[in-house]
Write a protein that holds these residues in place. Structure first.
Motif, PDB file in Angstrom:
ATOM      1  N   ARG A   1       4.695  -7.274   4.085  1.00  0.00           N
ATOM      2  CA  ARG A   1       4.800  -5.850   5.121  1.00  0.00           C
ATOM      3  C   ARG A   1       3.774  -5.539   6.144  1.00  0.00           C
ATOM      4  O   ARG A   1       2.577  -5.720   5.214  1.00  0.00           O
ATOM      5  CB  ARG A   1       5.888  -4.837   4.520  1.00  0.00           C
ATOM      6  N   HIS A   2       4.183  -4.726   6.915  1.00  0.00           N
ATOM      7  CA  HIS A   2       2.952  -3.934   7.553  1.00  0.00           C
ATOM      8  C   HIS A   2       2.388  -2.927   6.734  1.00  0.00           C
ATOM      9  O   HIS A   2       3.319  -2.048   6.167  1.00  0.00           O
ATOM     10  CB  HIS A   2       3.579  -3.543   8.933  1.00  0.00           C
ATOM     11  N   ASP A   3       1.358  -2.686   6.652  1.00  0.00           N
ATOM     12  CA  ASP A   3       0.419  -1.622   5.684  1.00  0.00           C
ATOM     13  C   ASP A   3       0.552  -0.199   6.544  1.00  0.00           C
ATOM     14  O   ASP A   3       0.204   0.809   5.895  1.00  0.00           O
ATOM     15  CB  ASP A   3      -0.657  -2.219   5.259  1.00  0.00           C
TER      16      ASP A   3
ATOM     17  N   GLY B   1      -1.954  -1.009  10.779  1.00  0.00           N
ATOM     18  CA  GLY B   1      -2.224  -2.207  11.662  1.00  0.00           C
ATOM     19  C   GLY B   1      -2.625  -3.591  11.047  1.00  0.00           C
ATOM     20  O   GLY B   1      -2.675  -4.687  11.645  1.00  0.00           O
TER      21      GLY B   1
ATOM     22  N   VAL C   1      -1.618  -6.300   7.467  1.00  0.00           N
ATOM     23  CA  VAL C   1      -0.464  -6.585   6.451  1.00  0.00           C
ATOM     24  C   VAL C   1      -0.638  -6.599   5.098  1.00  0.00           C
ATOM     25  O   VAL C   1      -1.807  -6.807   4.658  1.00  0.00           O
ATOM     26  CB  VAL C   1      -0.118  -8.103   7.005  1.00  0.00           C
TER      27      VAL C   1
ATOM     28  N   SER D   1       8.765 -14.208  11.552  1.00  0.00           N
ATOM     29  CA  SER D   1       7.972 -13.314  11.248  1.00  0.00           C
ATOM     30  C   SER D   1       6.441 -13.676  11.467  1.00  0.00           C
ATOM     31  O   SER D   1       6.130 -14.836  10.711  1.00  0.00           O
ATOM     32  CB  SER D   1       8.357 -12.753   9.984  1.00  0.00           C
TER      33      SER D   1
ATOM     34  N   PRO E   1       3.283 -13.097   9.883  1.00  0.00           N
ATOM     35  CA  PRO E   1       2.145 -13.242   8.942  1.00  0.00           C
ATOM     36  C   PRO E   1       1.877 -14.735   8.610  1.00  0.00           C
ATOM     37  O   PRO E   1       0.763 -15.184   8.396  1.00  0.00           O
ATOM     38  CB  PRO E   1       2.656 -12.524   7.850  1.00  0.00           C
TER      39      PRO E   1
ATOM     40  N   ARG F   1       3.614  -4.846  15.527  1.00  0.00           N
ATOM     41  CA  ARG F   1       3.057  -4.561  14.355  1.00  0.00           C
ATOM     42  C   ARG F   1       4.202  -4.713  13.134  1.00  0.00           C
ATOM     43  O   ARG F   1       3.674  -4.790  11.903  1.00  0.00           O
ATOM     44  CB  ARG F   1       2.653  -3.405  13.933  1.00  0.00           C
ATOM     45  N   CYS F   2       5.359  -5.020  13.460  1.00  0.00           N
ATOM     46  CA  CYS F   2       6.368  -5.071  12.433  1.00  0.00           C
ATOM     47  C   CYS F   2       6.360  -6.609  11.850  1.00  0.00           C
ATOM     48  O   CYS F   2       6.371  -7.548  12.953  1.00  0.00           O
ATOM     49  CB  CYS F   2       7.914  -4.749  12.684  1.00  0.00           C
ATOM     50  N   VAL F   3       6.530  -7.045  10.621  1.00  0.00           N
ATOM     51  CA  VAL F   3       6.633  -8.406  10.062  1.00  0.00           C
ATOM     52  C   VAL F   3       7.801  -8.793   9.116  1.00  0.00           C
ATOM     53  O   VAL F   3       7.996  -9.571   8.344  1.00  0.00           O
ATOM     54  CB  VAL F   3       5.434  -8.609   9.272  1.00  0.00           C
ATOM     55  N   ARG F   4       9.136  -7.766   9.290  1.00  0.00           N
ATOM     56  CA  ARG F   4      10.067  -7.777   8.648  1.00  0.00           C
ATOM     57  C   ARG F   4      11.050  -8.960   9.296  1.00  0.00           C
ATOM     58  O   ARG F   4      11.301  -8.873  10.251  1.00  0.00           O
ATOM     59  CB  ARG F   4      10.713  -6.196   8.417  1.00  0.00           C
TER      60      ARG F   4
ATOM     61  N   CYS G   1      11.004   1.156  14.472  1.00  0.00           N
ATOM     62  CA  CYS G   1      10.747   0.028  15.111  1.00  0.00           C
ATOM     63  C   CYS G   1      11.293   0.051  16.462  1.00  0.00           C
ATOM     64  O   CYS G   1      10.476  -0.465  17.371  1.00  0.00           O
ATOM     65  CB  CYS G   1      10.923  -1.345  14.401  1.00  0.00           C
TER      66      CYS G   1
END
Length: 204
Positions: free
Chosen positions: A14-16, A19, A21, A82, A84, A162-165, A181
């Motif tokens: 997930r995004h931390d 900026g 992951v 996603s 990452p 910036r979202c990775v979900r 988001c």
């Protein structure tokens, strides 16, 4: 909002908030904490996990997550996955084989519970006591159930900056996993439009 164990597992990347992951399963303590928070979801697929977490188990859970995220990327195609791990996904055929093999680690049988007062309930009962295979099988079965069910067609990768979900689309117009988001995506679009307009004007 309905929750699925497979979706929660994928979301351990997930995004931390700054900026980058982060990986909730980067340590054995992280995995132990995650199991504690999601025990009820896992119990739907194989009964409760009660063992200790070691590095071998962590690595095997991460490999199940790799398979899940690879198949999530396939499910949302041709939309982008996603970001990452999009450049290093497990091949889809290998991911399918890994989930099926892991789900088969622990055979389960239905068991009828019928209390003196109340309706009967059917529960799954594991036929092995070793806690590590029980957990791994629960995760794999959760993914098999999710990917083989109707929610797969509503799976999306959030496109907000910036979202990775991944998320399951709840209504026809939903574009992002959470309202926050959506706010961030709209702000980014406004910023881009504003600067494109200024660039066009300054170039005339």
């Amino acid at each position: 909002m309905e929750r699925w164990a497979a979706l929660e597992l994928a979301s351990t990347i997930r995004h931390d908030g700054e900026g980058g992951v982060t990986d909730e399963l980067a340590t054995t303590q992280g995995l132990e904490d995650w199991i504690a928070r999601h025990r009820a979801l896992l119990d739907d697929h194989v009964p409760a996990y009660g063992g200790t977490v070691d590095e071998d188990l962590r690595l095997r859970v991460v490999e199940v997550r790799r398979a899940v995220r690879a198949l999530f990327a396939r499910a949302v195609s041709p939309a982008r996955p996603s970001p990452p791990d999009a450049h290093r996904l497990m091949p889809a055929d290998r991911a399918v084989a890994h989930l099926n093999a892991t789900a088969a680690l622990v055979p389960v049988v239905p068991r009828l519970d019928w209390p003196p007062e109340g309706p009967p309930v059917t529960r799954l009962s594991a036929t092995r006591d070793d806690p590590h295979p029980v957990l791994l099988a629960a995760l794999a079965r959760a993914a098999v159930d999710f990917l083989g069910g109707p929610q797969r067609d509503r799976l999306r990768a959030c496109t907000a900056p910036r979202c990775v979900r991944y998320f399951v689309k709840g209504h026809g117009r939903q574009e992002w996993c959470r309202p926050a988001c959506g706010n961030r995506a709209r702000a980014a679009r406004h910023y881009d439009r504003h600067h494109r307009t200024r660039g066009t004007q300054s170039g005339t």
